[in-house]
Design a protein around this motif. Structure first.
Motif, PDB file in Angstrom:
ATOM      1  N   SER A 292       0.831  -1.190   0.000  1.00  0.00           N
ATOM      2  CA  SER A 292       0.000   0.000   0.000  1.00  0.00           C
ATOM      3  C   SER A 292       0.876   1.253   0.000  1.00  0.00           C
ATOM      4  CB  SER A 292      -0.917   0.009   1.223  1.00  0.00           C
ATOM      5  OG  SER A 292      -0.147   0.041   2.406  1.00  0.00           O
TER       6      SER A 292
ATOM      7  N   LYS B 178       5.399   4.649   2.077  1.00  0.00           N
ATOM      8  CA  LYS B 178       5.849   5.944   2.577  1.00  0.00           C
ATOM      9  C   LYS B 178       6.528   5.783   3.936  1.00  0.00           C
ATOM     10  CE  LYS B 178       3.125   9.316   1.791  1.00  0.00           C
ATOM     11  NZ  LYS B 178       1.971  10.252   1.852  1.00  0.00           N
ATOM     12  N   ILE B 179       5.933   4.960   4.816  1.00  0.00           N
ATOM     13  CA  ILE B 179       6.553   4.697   6.120  1.00  0.00           C
ATOM     14  C   ILE B 179       7.896   4.001   5.940  1.00  0.00           C
ATOM     15  CG2 ILE B 179       6.281   3.421   8.277  1.00  0.00           C
ATOM     16  CD1 ILE B 179       3.276   3.860   8.040  1.00  0.00           C
TER      17      ILE B 179
ATOM     18  N   SER C 158       0.681   3.935   1.801  1.00  0.00           N
ATOM     19  CA  SER C 158       1.016   4.394   3.151  1.00  0.00           C
ATOM     20  C   SER C 158       2.186   3.606   3.733  1.00  0.00           C
ATOM     21  CB  SER C 158      -0.208   4.270   4.058  1.00  0.00           C
ATOM     22  OG  SER C 158      -0.655   2.933   4.104  1.00  0.00           O
ATOM     23  N   PHE C 159       2.185   2.291   3.528  1.00  0.00           N
ATOM     24  CA  PHE C 159       3.297   1.482   4.042  1.00  0.00           C
ATOM     25  C   PHE C 159       4.593   1.814   3.316  1.00  0.00           C
ATOM     26  CE2 PHE C 159       6.034  -2.270   3.881  1.00  0.00           C
ATOM     27  CZ  PHE C 159       6.204  -2.518   5.230  1.00  0.00           C
TER      28      PHE C 159
END
Length: 222
Positions: free
Chosen positions: A4, A9-10, A6-7
């Protein structure tokens, strides 16, 4: 979840943070080796050199992982290697640190040497902790995105009349069970009971409807 946005980006933020600490630690170790190499313990020098090499390898490897397409198992394998390397070198320094001697001429120089050794001991565990935190987050994301945790809900059986089988005339077959048309057992002889069962069975097999549903309309409707 593993792929995903978001993951990812983290993941990029975690890699950048680890790379930043690695770069700072490389600079500090280089300065330490330049100024304190002659006054440090001979047994400490190879450990510090291996620590510097490990941090340089970490910096290069994480940059390569950021450039390559993300693959969970590739990240897991390389982070396992980095964790073993960092934990091993930090544990070795912690084990041998009490036995390190500072061959200095004055007490002040010896105090500075021991204080620098303490700083190296504490700072050598920062990157291993960051690697363990990212590895734990990656493992959790892989477990949550596994196929066993994303099974589709069970479909309910349709009960719409249009899903029922149709007879030869195109109308839906209505089936009747003996339990829904069962006559009271009391007051019936065995012959009447057998006759009632045979009538219900014949209607179920032929798909016909009860006579009350097939009654002709009154004459004034025609």
């Amino acid at each position: 979840m593993v792929s995903s946005p978001s993951f990812l980006k983290i993941r990029a933020i975690a890699f950048s943070l680890i790379n930043l600490f690695s770069l700072l630690w490389i600079v500090l170790l280089s300065v330490y080796m330049f100024y304190e190499w002659d006054t440090s313990d001979p047994a400490e020098r190879p450990i510090v050199a291996v620590m510097l090499l490990t941090d340089t390898l970490t910096l290069v490897m994480l940059l390569i992982l950021l450039i390559l397409p993300f693959r969970p198992w590739l990240d897991a394998a390389r982070f396992l290697f980095l964790m073993l390397a960092h934990i091993g070198i930090a544990g070795a320094f912690a084990f041998w640190n009490p036995s390190f001697h500072c061959p200095t001429a004055t007490p002040d120089s010896e105090g500075v040497c021991r204080l620098l050794n303490l700083y190296i001991l504490v700072a050598s565990w920062i990157i291993p902790v960051l690697l363990i935190m990212y590895a734990a987050g990656l493992a959790l994301a892989m477990v949550r995105s596994s196929p066993h945790n994303n099974l589709p809900p069970l479909e309910r059986d349709s009960i719409l009349p249009m899903m029922l089988p149709t007879s030869a005339g195109g109308s839906h077959v209505l089936s009747y069970s003996y339990s829904s048309e069962k006559a009271p057992d009391r007051g019936l002889t065995s012959e009447e009971r057998r006759k009632h069962i045979s009538e219900v069975s014949s209607r179920t097999n032929t798909g016909s409807v009860p006579s009350s549903l097939t009654k002709l309309p009154p004459a004034f409707f025609v």
